[in-house]
Design an enzyme around this catalytic site. Structure first.
Site, short mmCIF file in Angstrom:
data_model
loop_
_atom_site.label_atom_id
_atom_site.label_comp_id
_atom_site.label_asym_id
_atom_site.label_seq_id
_atom_site.Cartn_x
_atom_site.Cartn_y
_atom_site.Cartn_z
CE1 TYR A 61 -3.72 2.53 1.21
CE2 TYR A 61 -1.80 3.57 2.21
CZ TYR A 61 -3.11 3.63 1.79
OH TYR A 61 -3.81 4.79 1.94
CD GLU A 66 -6.04 4.33 -0.72
OE1 GLU A 66 -6.10 4.51 0.51
OE2 GLU A 66 -6.99 3.90 -1.38
#
Ligand code: GDP
Ligand code: MN
Length: 399
Positions: free
Chosen positions: A101, A189
């Site tokens: 991530y 993101e």
């Protein structure tokens, strides 16, 4: 403005962030054509602005044309947590060794950018933060200083990414930071950021929010508005040139000036109500503007009462009152209105309103009194709407 995954990936690609080749499809036939172009196996991905598409069945691998058609047919029209799938993104499927991530967002409290990297990707970062906070490395970045490669490397190491992913992840972080700052985003993101068995690092998903205040220097953003998943209320407000943000409560708000509009939301909450929206009609409050504002608020099916809070400064009270009266002639409202009018020539304004008062149009001299009245009316409206014969327990703080 929030981008769809496919738009986010287009945006990423401008800064050289590696994404898979693919194309958009709106029909099963398109989907097969895009799959042929991308090369099997492909992944068929629902384009909706909500997370957890994978779990909801909106993301499927297809090994051939038959499967691509099957998945496309099933996913198009699917409802994923209230978002109907109108468009698919078909890309060449990646082999995944590891899922990580990475993101940058604005930490308003710290007045700095915040970079997050985690060795646990593919699941919600909120879930990782709750269950395994150690797995997330954080870095505040001073917007003036910017991000150095050494800092990016430290972040990647601290997050515990596997060694073969380090160089690729650092390179992506540097590009992602540029995309975030130069691209005027408030959030970028990548979840998951993957490591392939061949050792390449690659963005498999993209979530990008653009800063609407920077629209003036990005004429190219216009293309992103095509098929934008706008709240219908926000769509209408934009057409009318109003500053509007949709919320989920039942008290519609119209105020002049952003500061007063925000205070109005606070006061409504304080007296136990829930605002349905933020709406700033700006300095003036002509009949034209007021009618537009009422139309937008009235279009919200959850609204049970409307609170108009106007403080006359340069705009004089009687002009505002005339504007409101004229607007009421043009728009047929579903909900009662409570008006608080103060400031320059407030008395004259109130006198005009007095001539039109009824149980559907109530004037109150102060903000708090008006808020209480609007909240009470909203609660009464909810009771009528929810259970016409019984009295619903209202938990608000209105006496
Ligand atoms: P989200 O569920 O809405 O966040 O959608 P994502 O695009 O992040 O995909 C969800 C999950 O689907 C990922 O975490 C992967 O595990 C899987 N996935 C997505 N694309 C691919 C792919 O190209 N190959 C493989 N093997 N899995 C994929
Ligand atoms: Mn994802």
């Amino acid at each position: 403005m929030d981008l769809f995954e496919y738009q986010g990936k287009q945006y990423f690609a401008r800064w050289g962030i590696p994404v898979s080749a693919g194309g958009v499809a709106e029909t099963a036939d398109d989907a097969v054509a895009q799959a042929e172009r991308a090369g099997y196996p492909v992944v068929v991905k629902a384009q909706v602005q909500v997370g957890g598409r994978g779990k909801a069945g909106g993301i499927k691998l297809a090994a051939n044309a038959t499967e691509a058609r099957e998945h496309a047919t099933r996913i198009l029209g699917m409802d994923i947590r209230g978002h109907v799938v109108r468009r698919l993104w078909i890309e060449h499927a990646s082999d995944i060794a590891k899922e990580y991530y990475a993101s940058f967002t604005l930490d308003r409290g710290a007045k700095q950018h915040l970079g997050l990297v985690s060795s646990k990707g593919g699941i919600d970062i909120e879930q990782v933060a709750a269950e395994d906070p150690q797995a997330i490395a954080r870095l505040h970045v001073d917007p003036v200083e910017g991000l150095t490669e050494a800092e990016a490397r430290r972040l990647v190491e601290e997050a515990g990414l596997d060694a073969p992913a380090h160089d690729g992840a650092v390179e992506i972080l540097m590009k992602l930071y540029r995309c975030y700052t130069e691209g005027d985003a408030t959030l970028v993101e990548i979840n998951p950021l993957i490591l392939t068995p061949e050792g390449r690092v690659h963005a498999l998903d993209a979530k990008v929010s653009l800063d609407d205040n920077a629209t003036f220097r990005h004429p190219e953003w216009e293309e992103f508005r095509v098929g934008e998943a706008l709240d219908p209320r926000e769509q209408l407000a934009r057409e009318k040139g109003l500053q509007y943000v949709g919320l989920s409560g039942s008290v519609g708000i119209i105020a002049n000036g952003a500061g007063l509009a925000m205070s109005t939301l606070d006061v409504v909450s304080q007296v136990g109500g829930q605002p349905a929206n933020f709406l700033d009609v700006g300095g003036g409050a002509s009949a034209e503007v007021m009618a537009g504002a009422l139309e937008v608020v009235n279009s919200d099916p959850k609204v049970r009462s409307i609170f108009i809070n106007i403080f006359g400064g340069i705009t004089r009270g009687e002009e505002v009152a005339n504007g409101i009266v004229e607007a009421l002639r043009r728009v047929e409202l579903r909900s009662p209105i409570v008006i608080r009018l103060d400031g320059t020539n407030a008395e004259q304004g109130r006198a005009i309103l007095r001539g039109h008062e009824s149980d559907r149009l109530i004037s109150r001299p102060t903000m708090v009194e008006a808020a209480r009245q609007a909240v009470a009316l909203a609660a009464a409206g909810d009771r009528e709407a929810v259970a016409p014969t019984t009295v619903a327990p209202y938990q608000g703080g209105v006496q």
